[in-house]
Scaffold this motif. Structure first.
Motif, PDB file in Angstrom:
ATOM      1  N   GLU A  68       0.829  -1.207   0.000  1.00  0.00           N
ATOM      2  CA  GLU A  68       0.000   0.000   0.000  1.00  0.00           C
ATOM      3  C   GLU A  68       0.867   1.261   0.000  1.00  0.00           C
ATOM      4  OE1 GLU A  68      -0.297  -2.512   2.034  1.00  0.00           O
ATOM      5  OE2 GLU A  68      -2.192  -3.441   1.421  1.00  0.00           O
ATOM      6  N   VAL A  69       1.921   1.252   0.837  1.00  0.00           N
ATOM      7  CA  VAL A  69       2.814   2.413   0.877  1.00  0.00           C
ATOM      8  C   VAL A  69       3.565   2.552  -0.440  1.00  0.00           C
ATOM      9  CG1 VAL A  69       4.830   3.408   2.033  1.00  0.00           C
ATOM     10  CG2 VAL A  69       3.025   2.329   3.382  1.00  0.00           C
ATOM     11  N   TRP A  70       3.948   1.390  -1.048  1.00  0.00           N
ATOM     12  CA  TRP A  70       4.664   1.438  -2.333  1.00  0.00           C
ATOM     13  C   TRP A  70       3.769   2.031  -3.421  1.00  0.00           C
ATOM     14  CZ3 TRP A  70       9.708   0.775  -2.832  1.00  0.00           C
ATOM     15  CH2 TRP A  70      10.242   0.655  -4.118  1.00  0.00           C
ATOM     16  N   GLU A  71       2.485   1.690  -3.382  1.00  0.00           N
ATOM     17  CA  GLU A  71       1.550   2.254  -4.360  1.00  0.00           C
ATOM     18  C   GLU A  71       1.397   3.752  -4.138  1.00  0.00           C
ATOM     19  OE1 GLU A  71      -3.095   1.613  -5.841  1.00  0.00           O
ATOM     20  OE2 GLU A  71      -2.137   0.204  -4.453  1.00  0.00           O
ATOM     21  N   LEU A  72       1.384   4.148  -2.866  1.00  0.00           N
ATOM     22  CA  LEU A  72       1.288   5.573  -2.551  1.00  0.00           C
ATOM     23  C   LEU A  72       2.530   6.323  -3.035  1.00  0.00           C
ATOM     24  CD1 LEU A  72      -0.475   7.693  -1.112  1.00  0.00           C
ATOM     25  CD2 LEU A  72       0.795   7.186   1.001  1.00  0.00           C
ATOM     26  N   LEU A  73       3.698   5.673  -2.971  1.00  0.00           N
ATOM     27  CA  LEU A  73       4.925   6.272  -3.489  1.00  0.00           C
ATOM     28  C   LEU A  73       4.808   6.510  -4.991  1.00  0.00           C
ATOM     29  CD1 LEU A  73       7.904   7.137  -3.162  1.00  0.00           C
ATOM     30  CD2 LEU A  73       8.523   4.729  -3.502  1.00  0.00           C
ATOM     31  N   GLY A  74       4.180   5.561  -5.699  1.00  0.00           N
ATOM     32  CA  GLY A  74       3.964   5.750  -7.129  1.00  0.00           C
ATOM     33  C   GLY A  74       3.056   6.924  -7.423  1.00  0.00           C
ATOM     34  N   GLU A  75       2.007   7.069  -6.599  1.00  0.00           N
ATOM     35  CA  GLU A  75       1.097   8.207  -6.781  1.00  0.00           C
ATOM     36  C   GLU A  75       1.824   9.526  -6.520  1.00  0.00           C
ATOM     37  OE1 GLU A  75      -2.166   7.566  -4.211  1.00  0.00           O
ATOM     38  OE2 GLU A  75      -2.892   5.761  -5.269  1.00  0.00           O
ATOM     39  N   ALA A  76       2.850   9.478  -5.652  1.00  0.00           N
ATOM     40  CA  ALA A  76       3.626  10.691  -5.357  1.00  0.00           C
ATOM     41  C   ALA A  76       4.731  10.911  -6.371  1.00  0.00           C
ATOM     42  CB  ALA A  76       4.220  10.595  -3.947  1.00  0.00           C
ATOM     43  N   GLY A  77       4.735  10.120  -7.442  1.00  0.00           N
ATOM     44  CA  GLY A  77       5.733  10.289  -8.494  1.00  0.00           C
ATOM     45  C   GLY A  77       7.130   9.883  -8.091  1.00  0.00           C
ATOM     46  N   GLY A  78       7.238   9.034  -7.039  1.00  0.00           N
ATOM     47  CA  GLY A  78       8.549   8.604  -6.582  1.00  0.00           C
ATOM     48  C   GLY A  78       9.210   9.573  -5.628  1.00  0.00           C
ATOM     49  N   ASN A  79       8.508  10.610  -5.232  1.00  0.00           N
ATOM     50  CA  ASN A  79       9.055  11.616  -4.322  1.00  0.00           C
ATOM     51  C   ASN A  79       8.911  11.119  -2.887  1.00  0.00           C
ATOM     52  OD1 ASN A  79       9.347  13.930  -2.599  1.00  0.00           O
ATOM     53  ND2 ASN A  79       9.032  15.236  -4.393  1.00  0.00           N
ATOM     54  N   VAL A  80      10.054  10.789  -2.242  1.00  0.00           N
ATOM     55  CA  VAL A  80      10.018  10.215  -0.892  1.00  0.00           C
ATOM     56  C   VAL A  80       9.543  11.250   0.126  1.00  0.00           C
ATOM     57  CG1 VAL A  80      11.376   9.027   0.875  1.00  0.00           C
ATOM     58  CG2 VAL A  80      11.871   8.638  -1.535  1.00  0.00           C
ATOM     59  N   SER A  84      14.020   6.653   3.031  1.00  0.00           N
ATOM     60  CA  SER A  84      14.792   6.767   1.785  1.00  0.00           C
ATOM     61  C   SER A  84      15.690   5.555   1.582  1.00  0.00           C
ATOM     62  CB  SER A  84      15.629   8.045   1.801  1.00  0.00           C
ATOM     63  OG  SER A  84      14.824   9.187   1.913  1.00  0.00           O
ATOM     64  N   ARG A  85      16.325   5.104   2.674  1.00  0.00           N
ATOM     65  CA  ARG A  85      17.242   3.962   2.561  1.00  0.00           C
ATOM     66  C   ARG A  85      16.510   2.694   2.156  1.00  0.00           C
ATOM     67  NH1 ARG A  85      18.021   0.302   6.228  1.00  0.00           N
ATOM     68  NH2 ARG A  85      17.180   1.625   7.882  1.00  0.00           N
ATOM     69  N   VAL A  86      15.353   2.432   2.775  1.00  0.00           N
ATOM     70  CA  VAL A  86      14.606   1.210   2.469  1.00  0.00           C
ATOM     71  C   VAL A  86      14.059   1.244   1.048  1.00  0.00           C
ATOM     72  CG1 VAL A  86      12.601  -0.174   3.099  1.00  0.00           C
ATOM     73  CG2 VAL A  86      14.047   0.798   4.883  1.00  0.00           C
ATOM     74  N   ILE A  87      13.550   2.391   0.621  1.00  0.00           N
ATOM     75  CA  ILE A  87      13.025   2.504  -0.743  1.00  0.00           C
ATOM     76  C   ILE A  87      14.144   2.329  -1.767  1.00  0.00           C
ATOM     77  CG2 ILE A  87      12.037   4.137  -2.407  1.00  0.00           C
ATOM     78  CD1 ILE A  87      10.300   5.199  -0.111  1.00  0.00           C
ATOM     79  N   ARG A  88      15.294   2.943  -1.487  1.00  0.00           N
ATOM     80  CA  ARG A  88      16.436   2.796  -2.398  1.00  0.00           C
ATOM     81  C   ARG A  88      16.887   1.332  -2.482  1.00  0.00           C
ATOM     82  NH1 ARG A  88      19.026   6.556  -0.436  1.00  0.00           N
ATOM     83  NH2 ARG A  88      20.337   5.436   1.047  1.00  0.00           N
ATOM     84  N   ARG A  89      16.890   0.637  -1.334  1.00  0.00           N
ATOM     85  CA  ARG A  89      17.281  -0.768  -1.317  1.00  0.00           C
ATOM     86  C   ARG A  89      16.311  -1.616  -2.138  1.00  0.00           C
ATOM     87  NH1 ARG A  89      15.794  -3.320   4.082  1.00  0.00           N
ATOM     88  NH2 ARG A  89      13.780  -3.187   2.997  1.00  0.00           N
ATOM     89  N   ASP A  90      15.003  -1.393  -1.969  1.00  0.00           N
ATOM     90  CA  ASP A  90      14.014  -2.185  -2.707  1.00  0.00           C
ATOM     91  C   ASP A  90      14.082  -1.930  -4.205  1.00  0.00           C
ATOM     92  OD1 ASP A  90      13.246  -3.172  -0.308  1.00  0.00           O
ATOM     93  OD2 ASP A  90      11.242  -2.264  -0.277  1.00  0.00           O
TER      94      ASP A  90
END
Length: 398
Positions: A64-76, A99-105
């Motif tokens: 769900e959070v990953w989908e929300l990140l997509g809606e935010a255009g990848g802006n952490v 930021s670290r976890v998103i970058r790792r994934d």
């Protein structure tokens, strides 16, 4: 998670189930195992009516959070602002942790959907698993077992005899997926098994089916090469031979620059490599500027890698190519070459018990001898006497 948990409770859960889920949702296998442990703890707490003591876990980005990140255009930053505004039971991590976890994934290959097309951090990689486009039909199976064989665009692999085909045994299909997975995420894999089990054929076939075979670089090594010798053969494989500087530091920098774009380095007979050479490969693969998948294959290659823990710990998949089981042999050989289609099952069992022993190379050699003996004959019928003569050429009098 519910299905994985059910399989674990009945003792049927294996690594391949976890790997399939990880590939489907685009996360690492370690993340799926962590999710499974969390689901098991929740189920236990629900059954006993008592909450377990919280176990400290690293932060993981939910779907769900990953989908929300997509809606935010990848802006952490925007993602964290939305999470804070939404509130909820789960505390929002710090900006640096998020930021670290998103970058790792994203580096692990997790696709980010921004409404236009999937975006992945780093150099864009193809998706070999979806681009293979194999054209196959089922071969008649024994005991309900079905194998596949390709009908068009056969890979140029060493099958020893004309009209032979690459048979999609479970081992070949597994190698195909493993190599495609490694090419997609830039991983290290080890392909091992006894001599003659078909590792090289399966590997060459899998490499030929990659969407971009031109990016594959095969590295031919001698017995126990030194690091300078390995550096030289790597330069030759990357077509840097005459331009490679004499200084080790400058030469390594040139190798790293050549490996910036996605590539697949393949080293067959990897068991020949001593510890220092394997450490050198690990250093190249670990360099932050390289984007390379590393395939190490050979009989005994798994033992060589285990002697270098720093590299062994980075192996994504240990792929064993086993011998053919007795119940597979008749079907696999009939799909491998039409010569075996009319041979009785009893004769096939006899050959496997006396000579074949499930070794694919031995069966290919027998096929070559029988093809030569039948050449020019109007009726190509293989009987027991012909089989005995062909076996004797391989093993001596029976």
């Amino acid at each position: 998670m519910r299905r994985l948990l059910e399989r674990q409770q009945v003792g049927e859960l294996s690594t391949r189930h976890v790997r399939a889920v990880a590939e489907t949702v685009g996360v690492s296998e370690r993340t799926v195992w962590r999710w499974l442990e969390q689901a098991k703890a929740k189920a236990k707490a629900k059954a006993t009516g008592r909450a377990e003591a919280p176990v400290r876990q690293g932060y993981a980005v939910s779907d769900e959070v990953w989908e929300l990140l997509g809606e935010a255009g990848g802006n952490v930053s925007e993602l964290r602002r939305r999470l804070v505004a939404a509130g909820g039971e789960v505390p929002v991590p710090s900006m640096s942790t998020l930021s670290r976890v998103i970058r790792r994934d994203r580096r692990a290959g997790r696709a980010l959907l921004t409404g236009r097309e999937p975006e992945v951090a780093g150099p864009r990689r193809p998706d070999p698993l979806s681009e293979l486009g194999l054209n196959m039909v089922a071969a008649k199976g024994v005991g309900g077992q079905v194998f596949l064989r390709e009908q068009e665009h056969l890979a140029q692999v060493p099958v020893l005899v004309p009209d032979a085909q690459v048979v999609h045994t479970p081992a070949v299909r597994s190698v195909l997926r493993t190599v495609a997975h490694a090419a997609a995420v830039g991983a290290v894999v080890c392909l091992y098994g006894d001599a003659g089990q078909g590792k090289t054929v399966a590997l060459q076939y899998a490499l030929s089916q990659l969407p971009h075979p031109a990016r594959v670089r095969r590295v031919h090594v001698g017995v126990h090469p030194t690091v300078p010798e390995l550096r030289r053969v790597l330069a030759d494989a990357l077509e840097l031979g005459r331009r490679l500087p004499r200084g080790a530091g400058e030469a390594d920098l040139m190798l790293v620059n050549a490996l910036r774009q996605p590539r697949v380095l393949v080293l067959d007979e990897a068991q020949r490599l001593p510890g220092p050479a394997l450490e050198f490969l690990r250093g190249l693969w670990d360099h932050p500027d390289t984007d390379t998948a590393l395939v190490l294959a050979g009989a005994g290659s798994e033992r060589a890698l285990r002697r270098v823990p720093a590299l062994a710990s980075r192996v994504l998949t240990w792929e064993l190519v086993p011998r053919l089981s007795p119940r597979e042999v008749a079907t696999v050989m009939a799909a491998f070459h039409p010569l075996w289609e009319d041979v009785s099952e009893d004769d096939v069992v006899w050959v496997d018990e006396h000579v074949g022993h499930g070794n694919f190379r031995t069966w290919a050699q027998l096929t070559s001898h029988l093809t030569a003996e039948l050449y020019g004959k109007s009726r190509a019928v293989v009987d027991r006497r012909m089989l005995e003569r062909a076996c004797a050429r391989l093993m001596g009098p029976l």
